[in-house]
Design a protein around this motif. Structure first.
Motif, PDB file in Angstrom:
ATOM      1  N   LEU A  36      -1.682  -4.857  10.523  1.00 50.03           N
ATOM      2  CA  LEU A  36      -3.270  -4.865  10.444  1.00 50.03           C
ATOM      3  C   LEU A  36      -3.717  -4.821   9.013  1.00 50.03           C
ATOM      4  CD1 LEU A  36      -3.988  -2.220  13.223  1.00 50.03           C
ATOM      5  CD2 LEU A  36      -4.018  -4.641  13.339  1.00 50.03           C
ATOM      6  N   ARG A  37      -2.933  -4.215   8.471  1.00 48.82           N
ATOM      7  CA  ARG A  37      -3.368  -4.255   6.941  1.00 48.82           C
ATOM      8  C   ARG A  37      -2.339  -3.664   6.242  1.00 48.82           C
ATOM      9  NH1 ARG A  37      -8.470  -0.762   5.874  1.00 48.82           N
ATOM     10  NH2 ARG A  37      -8.241  -1.737   3.755  1.00 48.82           N
ATOM     11  N   TRP A  38      -1.860  -4.036   4.798  1.00 52.25           N
ATOM     12  CA  TRP A  38      -0.786  -3.575   4.079  1.00 52.25           C
ATOM     13  C   TRP A  38      -1.700  -3.503   2.562  1.00 52.25           C
ATOM     14  CZ3 TRP A  38       0.506  -6.442  -0.019  1.00 52.25           C
ATOM     15  CH2 TRP A  38       0.543  -8.055  -0.100  1.00 52.25           C
ATOM     16  N   ALA A  39      -0.796  -2.623   1.698  1.00 52.56           N
ATOM     17  CA  ALA A  39      -1.048  -2.344   0.346  1.00 52.56           C
ATOM     18  C   ALA A  39       0.069  -2.320  -0.581  1.00 52.56           C
ATOM     19  CB  ALA A  39      -1.986  -1.117   0.003  1.00 52.56           C
ATOM     20  N   LEU A  40       0.081  -2.786  -1.476  1.00 49.88           N
ATOM     21  CA  LEU A  40       1.167  -2.738  -2.465  1.00 49.88           C
ATOM     22  C   LEU A  40       0.663  -1.559  -3.606  1.00 49.88           C
ATOM     23  CD1 LEU A  40       3.672  -3.902  -3.994  1.00 49.88           C
ATOM     24  CD2 LEU A  40       1.985  -5.415  -5.441  1.00 49.88           C
ATOM     25  N   THR A  41       1.660  -0.445  -3.454  1.00 50.01           N
ATOM     26  CA  THR A  41       1.306   0.687  -4.097  1.00 50.01           C
ATOM     27  C   THR A  41       2.227   1.060  -5.400  1.00 50.01           C
ATOM     28  OG1 THR A  41       2.806   1.910  -2.506  1.00 50.01           O
ATOM     29  CG2 THR A  41       0.504   1.738  -1.929  1.00 50.01           C
ATOM     30  N   GLU A  42       2.991   0.282  -5.608  1.00 56.08           N
ATOM     31  CA  GLU A  42       4.044   0.553  -6.740  1.00 56.08           C
ATOM     32  C   GLU A  42       4.854  -0.709  -7.147  1.00 56.08           C
ATOM     33  OE1 GLU A  42       6.896   4.166  -8.432  1.00 56.08           O
ATOM     34  OE2 GLU A  42       6.406   4.079  -6.370  1.00 56.08           O
ATOM     35  N   VAL A  43       4.841  -0.862  -8.374  1.00 59.48           N
ATOM     36  CA  VAL A  43       5.999  -1.801  -8.980  1.00 59.48           C
ATOM     37  C   VAL A  43       6.701  -1.268  -9.901  1.00 59.48           C
ATOM     38  CG1 VAL A  43       6.311  -4.005  -9.989  1.00 59.48           C
ATOM     39  CG2 VAL A  43       4.466  -3.729  -8.441  1.00 59.48           C
ATOM     40  N   ARG A  44       8.080  -1.411  -9.753  1.00 60.17           N
ATOM     41  CA  ARG A  44       9.097  -0.450 -10.805  1.00 60.17           C
ATOM     42  C   ARG A  44      10.288  -1.549 -11.126  1.00 60.17           C
ATOM     43  NH1 ARG A  44      11.360   4.631  -7.621  1.00 60.17           N
ATOM     44  NH2 ARG A  44      10.716   2.908  -5.909  1.00 60.17           N
ATOM     45  N   PRO A  45      10.507  -1.245 -12.308  1.00 55.85           N
ATOM     46  CA  PRO A  45      11.800  -2.324 -12.813  1.00 55.85           C
ATOM     47  C   PRO A  45      13.080  -1.766 -12.080  1.00 55.85           C
ATOM     48  CG  PRO A  45      10.808  -0.807 -14.476  1.00 55.85           C
ATOM     49  CD  PRO A  45       9.873  -0.503 -13.568  1.00 55.85           C
ATOM     50  N   ALA A  46      13.942  -2.485 -11.734  1.00 56.15           N
ATOM     51  CA  ALA A  46      15.138  -1.999 -11.039  1.00 56.15           C
ATOM     52  C   ALA A  46      16.173  -2.095 -11.960  1.00 56.15           C
ATOM     53  CB  ALA A  46      15.518  -2.944  -9.696  1.00 56.15           C
ATOM     54  N   PRO A  47      17.314  -1.108 -11.869  1.00 51.40           N
ATOM     55  CA  PRO A  47      18.319  -0.954 -12.676  1.00 51.40           C
ATOM     56  C   PRO A  47      18.916  -2.056 -13.104  1.00 51.40           C
ATOM     57  CG  PRO A  47      18.497   0.541 -11.048  1.00 51.40           C
ATOM     58  CD  PRO A  47      17.436  -0.276 -10.502  1.00 51.40           C
ATOM     59  N   ASP A  48      18.983  -3.235 -12.034  1.00 49.97           N
ATOM     60  CA  ASP A  48      19.700  -4.581 -12.378  1.00 49.97           C
ATOM     61  C   ASP A  48      18.697  -5.531 -13.149  1.00 49.97           C
ATOM     62  OD1 ASP A  48      17.827  -5.257 -10.326  1.00 49.97           O
ATOM     63  OD2 ASP A  48      19.285  -5.879  -9.095  1.00 49.97           O
ATOM     64  N   GLY A  49      17.524  -5.293 -13.590  1.00 47.32           N
ATOM     65  CA  GLY A  49      16.680  -5.874 -14.152  1.00 47.32           C
ATOM     66  C   GLY A  49      15.771  -6.460 -13.158  1.00 47.32           C
ATOM     67  N   GLY A  50      15.539  -6.413 -12.063  1.00 51.03           N
ATOM     68  CA  GLY A  50      14.655  -7.128 -11.150  1.00 51.03           C
ATOM     69  C   GLY A  50      13.491  -6.081 -11.002  1.00 51.03           C
ATOM     70  N   ARG A  51      12.976  -6.151  -9.887  1.00 53.20           N
ATOM     71  CA  ARG A  51      11.837  -5.329  -9.497  1.00 53.20           C
ATOM     72  C   ARG A  51      11.766  -4.651  -8.127  1.00 53.20           C
ATOM     73  NH1 ARG A  51       7.800  -9.882 -11.339  1.00 53.20           N
ATOM     74  NH2 ARG A  51       9.487 -10.962 -10.294  1.00 53.20           N
ATOM     75  N   THR A  52      11.512  -3.587  -8.012  1.00 54.39           N
ATOM     76  CA  THR A  52      11.319  -3.093  -6.889  1.00 54.39           C
ATOM     77  C   THR A  52       9.861  -2.641  -6.507  1.00 54.39           C
ATOM     78  OG1 THR A  52      13.687  -1.762  -7.080  1.00 54.39           O
ATOM     79  CG2 THR A  52      12.056  -1.082  -5.368  1.00 54.39           C
ATOM     80  N   ILE A  53       9.337  -3.165  -5.114  1.00 56.65           N
ATOM     81  CA  ILE A  53       7.959  -2.866  -4.943  1.00 56.65           C
ATOM     82  C   ILE A  53       7.962  -1.956  -3.618  1.00 56.65           C
ATOM     83  CG2 ILE A  53       7.105  -4.994  -5.849  1.00 56.65           C
ATOM     84  CD1 ILE A  53       7.213  -6.141  -3.010  1.00 56.65           C
ATOM     85  N   GLN A  54       6.764  -1.043  -3.804  1.00 56.86           N
ATOM     86  CA  GLN A  54       6.575  -0.293  -2.520  1.00 56.86           C
ATOM     87  C   GLN A  54       5.124  -0.691  -1.939  1.00 56.86           C
ATOM     88  OE1 GLN A  54       7.133   4.016  -3.127  1.00 56.86           O
ATOM     89  NE2 GLN A  54       5.026   4.353  -2.138  1.00 56.86           N
ATOM     90  N   VAL A  55       5.363  -0.948  -0.620  1.00 60.43           N
ATOM     91  CA  VAL A  55       4.296  -1.211   0.286  1.00 60.43           C
ATOM     92  C   VAL A  55       3.910  -0.235   1.577  1.00 60.43           C
ATOM     93  CG1 VAL A  55       3.720  -3.097   2.037  1.00 60.43           C
ATOM     94  CG2 VAL A  55       5.170  -3.657   0.044  1.00 60.43           C
ATOM     95  N   GLU A  56       2.473   0.021   1.398  1.00 59.69           N
ATOM     96  CA  GLU A  56       2.193   0.804   2.597  1.00 59.69           C
ATOM     97  C   GLU A  56       1.477   0.051   3.623  1.00 59.69           C
ATOM     98  OE1 GLU A  56       0.055   4.280   1.164  1.00 59.69           O
ATOM     99  OE2 GLU A  56       1.579   4.860  -0.319  1.00 59.69           O
ATOM    100  N   ALA A  57       1.697   0.020   4.982  1.00 58.17           N
ATOM    101  CA  ALA A  57       1.156  -0.863   5.872  1.00 58.17           C
ATOM    102  C   ALA A  57       0.971   0.099   7.026  1.00 58.17           C
ATOM    103  CB  ALA A  57       2.332  -1.912   6.332  1.00 58.17           C
ATOM    104  N   VAL A  58      -0.358  -0.515   7.867  1.00 57.49           N
ATOM    105  CA  VAL A  58      -0.514  -0.044   9.207  1.00 57.49           C
ATOM    106  C   VAL A  58      -0.118  -1.123  10.175  1.00 57.49           C
ATOM    107  CG1 VAL A  58      -2.452   0.732  10.652  1.00 57.49           C
ATOM    108  CG2 VAL A  58      -2.324   1.398   8.458  1.00 57.49           C
ATOM    109  N   ILE A  59       0.539  -0.997  11.152  1.00 55.44           N
ATOM    110  CA  ILE A  59       0.914  -1.839  12.100  1.00 55.44           C
ATOM    111  C   ILE A  59       0.751  -1.676  13.757  1.00 55.44           C
ATOM    112  CG2 ILE A  59       2.858  -2.775  10.852  1.00 55.44           C
ATOM    113  CD1 ILE A  59       4.867  -1.413  12.815  1.00 55.44           C
TER     114      ILE A  59
END
Length: 61
Positions: A36-59
């Motif tokens: 129904l809706r979602w939001a990107l609530t955090e972006v962090r650098p990952a230890p391997d040089g990538g990025r980790t994202i946190q998503v909150e959603a209502v389904i």
């Protein structure tokens, strides 16, 4: 209809550019139910040089 709140973390693949991130997140959440809706609530650098994202959603499941 049952509504559920989710909080998920994903590794943002390097081959997914920012302009395609919205579509990619929707694809990742689709197996959980109808999004129904979602939001990107955090972006962090990952230890391997990538990025980790946190998503909150209502389904609807």
């Amino acid at each position: 209809m049952r509504l559920t709140s989710l909080q998920r973390q994903f590794l943002w693949p390097a081959d997914v550019p920012l302009v395609e991130l919205r579509s990619w997140i929707s694809q990742q959440l689709a197996p959980e139910g109808d999004v129904l809706r979602w939001a990107l609530t955090e972006v962090r650098p990952a230890p391997d040089g990538g990025r980790t994202i946190q998503v909150e959603a209502v389904i609807s499941a």
